[in-house]
Design a protein around this motif. Structure first.
Motif, PDB file in Angstrom:
ATOM      1  N   ALA A  47       0.624  -1.088  -0.167  1.00 56.29           N
ATOM      2  CA  ALA A  47      -0.184  -0.064   0.146  1.00 56.29           C
ATOM      3  C   ALA A  47       0.527   1.192  -0.244  1.00 56.29           C
ATOM      4  O   ALA A  47       1.943   1.374   0.940  1.00 56.29           O
ATOM      5  CB  ALA A  47      -0.928  -0.393   1.108  1.00 56.29           C
ATOM      6  N   GLU A  48       0.109   2.580  -0.791  1.00 53.43           N
ATOM      7  CA  GLU A  48       1.140   3.809  -0.939  1.00 53.43           C
ATOM      8  C   GLU A  48       0.257   4.852  -0.738  1.00 53.43           C
ATOM      9  O   GLU A  48      -0.838   4.200  -1.887  1.00 53.43           O
ATOM     10  CB  GLU A  48       1.849   3.265  -2.295  1.00 53.43           C
ATOM     11  N   PRO A  49       0.400   5.748  -0.498  1.00 52.36           N
ATOM     12  CA  PRO A  49      -0.460   6.858  -0.863  1.00 52.36           C
ATOM     13  C   PRO A  49      -0.112   7.294  -2.445  1.00 52.36           C
ATOM     14  O   PRO A  49       1.346   6.948  -2.652  1.00 52.36           O
ATOM     15  CB  PRO A  49       0.619   8.017   0.523  1.00 52.36           C
ATOM     16  N   VAL A  50      -0.979   8.107  -2.711  1.00 52.42           N
ATOM     17  CA  VAL A  50      -0.344   9.015  -4.368  1.00 52.42           C
ATOM     18  C   VAL A  50      -1.024  10.035  -4.432  1.00 52.42           C
ATOM     19  O   VAL A  50      -2.088  10.232  -3.397  1.00 52.42           O
ATOM     20  CB  VAL A  50      -1.453   7.265  -4.914  1.00 52.42           C
ATOM     21  N   PHE A  51      -0.859  10.965  -5.101  1.00 52.73           N
ATOM     22  CA  PHE A  51      -0.692  12.687  -5.677  1.00 52.73           C
ATOM     23  C   PHE A  51      -0.866  12.510  -6.905  1.00 52.73           C
ATOM     24  O   PHE A  51      -0.348  11.912  -7.559  1.00 52.73           O
ATOM     25  CB  PHE A  51      -0.238  13.242  -4.187  1.00 52.73           C
ATOM     26  N   PHE A  52      -1.503  13.067  -7.261  1.00 52.89           N
ATOM     27  CA  PHE A  52      -1.759  13.646  -8.653  1.00 52.89           C
ATOM     28  C   PHE A  52      -1.443  15.490  -8.288  1.00 52.89           C
ATOM     29  O   PHE A  52      -3.071  15.926  -8.010  1.00 52.89           O
ATOM     30  CB  PHE A  52      -2.226  12.999  -9.721  1.00 52.89           C
ATOM     31  N   LEU A  53      -1.227  16.489  -9.080  1.00 49.06           N
ATOM     32  CA  LEU A  53      -1.274  17.459  -9.527  1.00 49.06           C
ATOM     33  C   LEU A  53      -1.556  18.616 -10.699  1.00 49.06           C
ATOM     34  O   LEU A  53       0.090  17.549 -12.329  1.00 49.06           O
ATOM     35  CB  LEU A  53      -0.542  18.701  -8.500  1.00 49.06           C
ATOM     36  N   ARG A  54      -2.002  19.355 -11.184  1.00 50.18           N
ATOM     37  CA  ARG A  54      -1.845  19.368 -12.491  1.00 50.18           C
ATOM     38  C   ARG A  54      -2.666  20.888 -12.975  1.00 50.18           C
ATOM     39  O   ARG A  54      -3.762  21.360 -12.312  1.00 50.18           O
ATOM     40  CB  ARG A  54      -3.447  18.655 -13.358  1.00 50.18           C
ATOM     41  N   SER A  55      -1.876  21.556 -13.722  1.00 51.85           N
ATOM     42  CA  SER A  55      -2.083  23.051 -13.941  1.00 51.85           C
ATOM     43  C   SER A  55      -1.805  23.311 -16.166  1.00 51.85           C
ATOM     44  O   SER A  55      -1.073  23.299 -15.816  1.00 51.85           O
ATOM     45  CB  SER A  55      -1.259  24.598 -13.214  1.00 51.85           C
ATOM     46  N   GLY A  56      -3.080  24.003 -15.902  1.00 46.44           N
ATOM     47  CA  GLY A  56      -2.845  23.694 -17.398  1.00 46.44           C
ATOM     48  C   GLY A  56      -2.618  22.121 -18.319  1.00 46.44           C
ATOM     49  O   GLY A  56      -2.915  21.537 -18.359  1.00 46.44           O
ATOM     50  N   ARG A  57      -0.924  22.614 -19.507  1.00 42.92           N
ATOM     51  CA  ARG A  57      -0.581  21.376 -20.072  1.00 42.92           C
ATOM     52  C   ARG A  57       0.225  20.760 -19.048  1.00 42.92           C
ATOM     53  O   ARG A  57       1.331  19.834 -19.352  1.00 42.92           O
ATOM     54  CB  ARG A  57       0.558  22.166 -21.237  1.00 42.92           C
ATOM     55  N   PHE A  58       0.614  21.944 -17.275  1.00 42.82           N
ATOM     56  CA  PHE A  58       1.903  20.572 -16.726  1.00 42.82           C
ATOM     57  C   PHE A  58       1.152  19.792 -15.759  1.00 42.82           C
ATOM     58  O   PHE A  58       0.214  20.078 -15.216  1.00 42.82           O
ATOM     59  CB  PHE A  58       2.428  21.748 -16.075  1.00 42.82           C
ATOM     60  N   SER A  59       1.560  18.852 -15.339  1.00 46.32           N
ATOM     61  CA  SER A  59       1.510  17.728 -14.312  1.00 46.32           C
ATOM     62  C   SER A  59       2.421  17.238 -13.904  1.00 46.32           C
ATOM     63  O   SER A  59       3.369  16.713 -13.789  1.00 46.32           O
ATOM     64  CB  SER A  59       0.093  16.486 -14.191  1.00 46.32           C
ATOM     65  N   ILE A  60       2.469  16.554 -12.282  1.00 43.72           N
ATOM     66  CA  ILE A  60       3.027  15.768 -11.188  1.00 43.72           C
ATOM     67  C   ILE A  60       2.682  14.621 -11.016  1.00 43.72           C
ATOM     68  O   ILE A  60       1.110  15.047 -10.196  1.00 43.72           O
ATOM     69  CB  ILE A  60       4.038  16.745 -10.775  1.00 43.72           C
ATOM     70  N   SER A  61       2.570  13.528 -10.765  1.00 38.49           N
ATOM     71  CA  SER A  61       2.104  12.838 -10.139  1.00 38.49           C
ATOM     72  C   SER A  61       2.957  12.069  -9.900  1.00 38.49           C
ATOM     73  O   SER A  61       3.829  11.351  -9.995  1.00 38.49           O
ATOM     74  CB  SER A  61       0.747  12.008 -10.497  1.00 38.49           C
TER      75      SER A  61
END
Length: 260
Positions: A47-61
């Motif tokens: 098990a692991e925590p997960v996340f993502f962020l996105r703004s316009g054409r940019f993302s991080i996950s």
């Protein structure tokens, strides 16, 4: 190619800083059950925590499989959407490859580690019709360590079951360079001496083929859940490796995330 991908991926944060777009994201927990390493009989659950962020054409996950409110897929790591049309899209990415430690499985005893590195990725996707799409991706070891290069072809079908539920099924096929295959499935003379495996020097070739299925449901305005599974069969040098115990394996996963 490696320098081009690395240069492009290195500019992702710069592009994001100047982006004049609202942020969206998610936080959640993912559960996975499958073989300890590709080709192993021994299984493990994690098990692991997960996340993502996105703004316009940019993302991080921190994990692949996230979908934005606009129904765009978010790849693992840093991502930059270069182009998007009605039927196609093109993107660059950069992610951490954690490598492999021999303590991950008893099968790896005496083989040493596969060093951590950064992987640069270029991917293109084409919408074939209302439901079918195909994607082609290439990742390279941006630091020129043990990672080599890996290509992947994916064909998948999206089915809308209801306003809140969707089903995704597809197949994937991957191909590894000689360095990739040697690092993950090969056995050098020194490794053979320490581990007891015979020397195995694979060349470039197919790594695996997978059949996958995932179900996704909007549980509430800000909550989303997912269940999935895949049957994967090792091919070519990966299947012939003395490390491989079982060519075909099953893995399952589940996840729950809160959007903001």
């Amino acid at each position: 190619m490696r320098s081009i991908l690395l240069f492009g991926a290195a500019g992702l944060l710069c592009v994001a800083t100047g982006a004049n777009a609202e942020w969206e994201g998610a936080l959640g927990l993912a559960l996975n059950h499958g073989p300890e390493i590709p080709g192993a009989k021994q299984r493990q659950t994690g098990a692991e925590p997960v996340f993502f962020l996105r703004s316009g054409r940019f993302s991080i996950s921190s994990a692949s499989g996230f979908v934005t409110s606009g129904n765009a897929e978010v790849p693992r790591g840093l991502g930059l959407e270069l182009a998007r049309g009605e039927r196609h899209e093109l993107s660059l990415g950069l992610r951490l490859d954690r490598g492999r430690d021999e303590s991950a499985s008893r099968l790896l005893s005496g083989l040493g580690e596969v060093r951590r590195t950064l992987r640069a990725r270029i991917a293109g996707q084409v919408k074939l019709d209302e439901h079918w799409r195909a994607a082609l991706a290439l990742t390279v070891d941006a630091l020129d360590r043990d990672g080599g290069s890996l290509g992947e072809l994916i064909v998948q079908r999206d089915l809308r079951l209801s306003a809140a539920q969707s089903l995704n099924l597809g197949v994937s096929l991957s191909y590894g360079s000689d360095r990739y295959q040697q690092s993950w499935f090969g056995v050098t003379t020194e490794q053979a001496r320490r581990s007891g495996y015979p020397v195995f020097t694979p060349g470039s070739g197919w790594r695996d083929a997978s059949l996958f299925l995932s179900w996704r449901s909007e549980l509430a305005p800000r909550w989303v859940g997912q269940l999935g599974g895949a049957v994967t069969s090792l091919l070519g040098p990966a299947a012939d490796s003395p490390i491989t115990q079982r060519r075909a394996t099953l893995s399952v996963n589940a996840g729950l995330a809160w959007r903001f």
